[in-house]
Design an enzyme around this catalytic site. Structure first.
Site, PDB file in Angstrom:
ATOM      1  N   ALA A 177      28.081 -41.813 -29.546  1.00  0.00           N
ATOM      2  CA  ALA A 177      27.051 -41.724 -30.597  1.00  0.00           C
ATOM      3  C   ALA A 177      26.795 -40.258 -30.940  1.00  0.00           C
ATOM      4  O   ALA A 177      27.495 -39.686 -31.793  1.00  0.00           O
ATOM      5  CB  ALA A 177      25.795 -42.445 -30.125  1.00  0.00           C
ATOM      6  N   ARG A 178      25.824 -39.648 -30.273  1.00  0.00           N
ATOM      7  CA  ARG A 178      25.560 -38.224 -30.440  1.00  0.00           C
ATOM      8  C   ARG A 178      25.210 -37.644 -29.082  1.00  0.00           C
ATOM      9  O   ARG A 178      24.552 -38.309 -28.264  1.00  0.00           O
ATOM     10  CB  ARG A 178      24.411 -37.979 -31.433  1.00  0.00           C
ATOM     11  CG  ARG A 178      24.803 -38.151 -32.892  1.00  0.00           C
ATOM     12  CD  ARG A 178      25.800 -37.068 -33.346  1.00  0.00           C
ATOM     13  NE  ARG A 178      26.198 -37.176 -34.739  1.00  0.00           N
ATOM     14  CZ  ARG A 178      27.327 -37.748 -35.172  1.00  0.00           C
ATOM     15  NH1 ARG A 178      28.171 -38.303 -34.321  1.00  0.00           N
ATOM     16  NH2 ARG A 178      27.610 -37.755 -36.470  1.00  0.00           N
ATOM     17  N   GLY A 181      36.179 -39.912 -32.101  1.00  0.00           N
ATOM     18  CA  GLY A 181      35.833 -41.277 -32.520  1.00  0.00           C
ATOM     19  C   GLY A 181      36.539 -41.759 -33.778  1.00  0.00           C
ATOM     20  O   GLY A 181      37.146 -42.818 -33.802  1.00  0.00           O
ATOM     21  N   HIS A 199      35.234 -35.287 -29.459  1.00  0.00           N
ATOM     22  CA  HIS A 199      34.706 -35.972 -30.649  1.00  0.00           C
ATOM     23  C   HIS A 199      35.847 -36.579 -31.488  1.00  0.00           C
ATOM     24  O   HIS A 199      36.030 -36.238 -32.657  1.00  0.00           O
ATOM     25  CB  HIS A 199      33.853 -35.010 -31.488  1.00  0.00           C
ATOM     26  CG  HIS A 199      32.846 -35.716 -32.363  1.00  0.00           C
ATOM     27  ND1 HIS A 199      31.617 -35.188 -32.677  1.00  0.00           N
ATOM     28  CD2 HIS A 199      32.894 -36.911 -33.005  1.00  0.00           C
ATOM     29  CE1 HIS A 199      30.946 -36.010 -33.471  1.00  0.00           C
ATOM     30  NE2 HIS A 199      31.717 -37.074 -33.683  1.00  0.00           N
ATOM     31  N   ARG A 227      14.981 -53.951 -33.406  1.00  0.00           N
ATOM     32  CA  ARG A 227      14.769 -55.065 -34.351  1.00  0.00           C
ATOM     33  C   ARG A 227      15.376 -56.358 -33.803  1.00  0.00           C
ATOM     34  O   ARG A 227      16.402 -56.318 -33.120  1.00  0.00           O
ATOM     35  CB  ARG A 227      15.419 -54.754 -35.705  1.00  0.00           C
ATOM     36  CG  ARG A 227      14.580 -53.823 -36.569  1.00  0.00           C
ATOM     37  CD  ARG A 227      15.259 -53.586 -37.902  1.00  0.00           C
ATOM     38  NE  ARG A 227      16.597 -53.015 -37.742  1.00  0.00           N
ATOM     39  CZ  ARG A 227      16.827 -51.722 -37.529  1.00  0.00           C
ATOM     40  NH1 ARG A 227      15.835 -50.873 -37.428  1.00  0.00           N
ATOM     41  NH2 ARG A 227      18.070 -51.272 -37.395  1.00  0.00           N
ATOM     42  N   GLU A 270      27.740 -29.363 -29.041  1.00  0.00           N
ATOM     43  CA  GLU A 270      29.190 -29.260 -29.169  1.00  0.00           C
ATOM     44  C   GLU A 270      29.557 -28.292 -30.306  1.00  0.00           C
ATOM     45  O   GLU A 270      28.793 -28.167 -31.261  1.00  0.00           O
ATOM     46  CB  GLU A 270      29.811 -30.654 -29.406  1.00  0.00           C
ATOM     47  CG  GLU A 270      29.414 -31.333 -30.707  1.00  0.00           C
ATOM     48  CD  GLU A 270      30.036 -32.733 -30.846  1.00  0.00           C
ATOM     49  OE1 GLU A 270      29.819 -33.576 -29.949  1.00  0.00           O
ATOM     50  OE2 GLU A 270      30.730 -32.948 -31.858  1.00  0.00           O
ATOM     51  N   PHE A 296      22.684 -51.719 -31.927  1.00  0.00           N
ATOM     52  CA  PHE A 296      23.562 -52.849 -32.263  1.00  0.00           C
ATOM     53  C   PHE A 296      23.933 -52.823 -33.749  1.00  0.00           C
ATOM     54  O   PHE A 296      23.838 -53.801 -34.458  1.00  0.00           O
ATOM     55  CB  PHE A 296      22.889 -54.171 -31.873  1.00  0.00           C
ATOM     56  CG  PHE A 296      23.867 -55.307 -31.711  1.00  0.00           C
ATOM     57  CD1 PHE A 296      24.974 -55.197 -30.879  1.00  0.00           C
ATOM     58  CD2 PHE A 296      23.672 -56.500 -32.393  1.00  0.00           C
ATOM     59  CE1 PHE A 296      25.873 -56.238 -30.728  1.00  0.00           C
ATOM     60  CE2 PHE A 296      24.566 -57.560 -32.247  1.00  0.00           C
ATOM     61  CZ  PHE A 296      25.669 -57.429 -31.418  1.00  0.00           C
ATOM     62  N   GLY A 297      24.367 -51.641 -34.164  1.00  0.00           N
ATOM     63  CA  GLY A 297      24.867 -51.509 -35.538  1.00  0.00           C
ATOM     64  C   GLY A 297      26.333 -51.901 -35.607  1.00  0.00           C
ATOM     65  O   GLY A 297      26.855 -52.576 -34.710  1.00  0.00           O
ATOM     66  N   ARG A 298      26.998 -51.433 -36.676  1.00  0.00           N
ATOM     67  CA  ARG A 298      28.387 -51.837 -36.928  1.00  0.00           C
ATOM     68  C   ARG A 298      29.320 -51.514 -35.764  1.00  0.00           C
ATOM     69  O   ARG A 298      30.142 -52.338 -35.356  1.00  0.00           O
ATOM     70  CB  ARG A 298      28.904 -51.129 -38.192  1.00  0.00           C
ATOM     71  CG  ARG A 298      28.276 -51.597 -39.469  1.00  0.00           C
ATOM     72  CD  ARG A 298      28.726 -50.696 -40.617  1.00  0.00           C
ATOM     73  NE  ARG A 298      28.102 -49.400 -40.485  1.00  0.00           N
ATOM     74  CZ  ARG A 298      27.092 -48.975 -41.257  1.00  0.00           C
ATOM     75  NH1 ARG A 298      26.634 -49.720 -42.219  1.00  0.00           N
ATOM     76  NH2 ARG A 298      26.559 -47.778 -41.063  1.00  0.00           N
ATOM     77  N   ILE A 299      29.203 -50.283 -35.220  1.00  0.00           N
ATOM     78  CA  ILE A 299      30.156 -49.862 -34.182  1.00  0.00           C
ATOM     79  C   ILE A 299      29.900 -50.643 -32.886  1.00  0.00           C
ATOM     80  O   ILE A 299      30.835 -51.088 -32.214  1.00  0.00           O
ATOM     81  CB  ILE A 299      30.080 -48.335 -33.973  1.00  0.00           C
ATOM     82  CG1 ILE A 299      30.497 -47.620 -35.269  1.00  0.00           C
ATOM     83  CG2 ILE A 299      30.983 -47.894 -32.822  1.00  0.00           C
ATOM     84  CD1 ILE A 299      30.223 -46.126 -35.295  1.00  0.00           C
TER      85      ILE A 299
END
Ligand code: DGY
Length: 323
Positions: free
Chosen positions: A241-242, A291, A289, A181, A271, A156-159
């Site tokens: 994400a990754r 994004g 990729h 967290r 990738e 639940f970060g910025r993106i």
């Protein structure tokens, strides 16, 4: 005094390259080829700063070269899991990244993957381009409506927050999320989101699961066969994400056997060599990729690297230092 010697590992948008040329002794990678390990080692020996990006690989081995002239790695990208941060630190090299400026464009791609997968957009376009569209009929390419469905966010970060906003306010989607967290109640309130106590709980409840956790050793193959088995058979998995957060083989099997409905993927383990199993799946939307791939964002990313570089060479703390 001579200006610092800088190597940029891949081509950057023109305004960024121009700004670099204006103040540094810059070497550009004119043919834009991916640098080999030996070329990266030579760069660390010959330049004061090296500006790599997310497709460069800088494991500990790259730093095992002497003498190291490089003092700062200004990474063009927010993710830095391709750099062995401990090895950089041990070599006395500062590392910076480019947070914030790619938040909206990456969340847009996550939304697009969700919609494309749900509405079978790639299948429809393939049908059309193959000259096989025989006309509208009531049961053709039926997808899933996303409006009102539950979005589950892992991380639940910025993106993730930007996606929550677009999905909740744009598509009326209830939000559930997992992050280790505690999230501030005001933030949860903003999207009427519920923080659940495990990844598993999100996988069980969500209609669309979007991965927004960092590509770290702790998250390696977080979404494996057991986790995929918890998802609803109608669910959609989105990954911006990754690649290595998902066990690719397990996902290919789950999609092939329709144990989940579809996936929308922008990133892949190993990738650009994605597992050929993905190419055979109708229910996988596959992007290379993309994004952060807007002109505005890529210019902002380059400018952020240069802000960090300028601060460092003025003797200040670079604003986006990660090591
Ligand atoms: C990043 O910056 O880490 C992104 O993956 C690039 O799109």
């Amino acid at each position: 005094m001579n200006p610092p010697k800088i190597l940029v590992t891949r081509r950057w948008p023109e305004p960024c390259e121009d700004r670099l040329r204006g103040q540094f002794d810059v070497t550009l990678n004119l043919d834009n080829h991916p640098l080999t390990l030996a070329e990266l080692q030579a760069a660390l020996r010959d330049y004061d700063a090296v500006l790599p990006t997310v497709s460069d690989k800088l494991p500990a081995e790259v730093f095992a070269t002497a003498p190291l002239r490089c003092r700062i790695l200004g990474n063009f990208g927010v993710g830095f899991n391709h750099i062995d941060i401990e090895a950089a630190r041990a070599g006395g090299i500062v590392v910076t990244n480019t947070p914030d400026v790619l938040t909206e464009s990456t969340a847009d791609i996550a939304m697009m993957l969700m919609l494309m997968a749900a509405r079978r957009a790639s299948e429809g376009e393939r049908l059309l381009r193959a000259g096989q569209w025989t006309g509208w009929h009531p049961t053709q390419l039926l997808g899933t409506q996303v409006t009102g469905k539950t979005l589950g966010l892992i991380g639940f970060g910025r993106i993730a927050q930007a996606m929550a906003s677009k999905a909740h306010f744009g598509f009326g989607m209830p939000i559930v999320l997992y992050t280790p967290r505690p999230v501030a109640p005001e933030l949860l309130e903003r999207f009427q989101a519920r923080q659940l106590d495990s990844v598993e709980a999100v996988l069980r409840e969500a209609d669309v699961v979007a991965l927004h956790c960092p590509g770290s050793a702790a998250n390696y193959h977080l979404i494996d066969a057991e986790h995929l088995a918890l998802m609803k058979p109608t669910a959609i998995l989105v990954n911006t994400a990754r690649g290595d957060v998902i066990d690719n083989q397990a996902l290919i099997l789950a999609l092939r056997e329709r144990r989940i409905a579809a996936a929308g993927l922008d990133v892949y383990e190993g990738e650009p060599n994605l597992d050929p199993g993905f190419l055979e799946l109708d229910n996988a939307v596959l992007l290379p990729h993309l994004g952060s791939a807007t002109t505005e964002t890529r210019i902002a990313m380059g400018m952020k690297v240069i802000d960090n570089l300028e601060a460092y060479f003025r003797g200040e703390l670079p604003p986006n230092r990660v090591a």
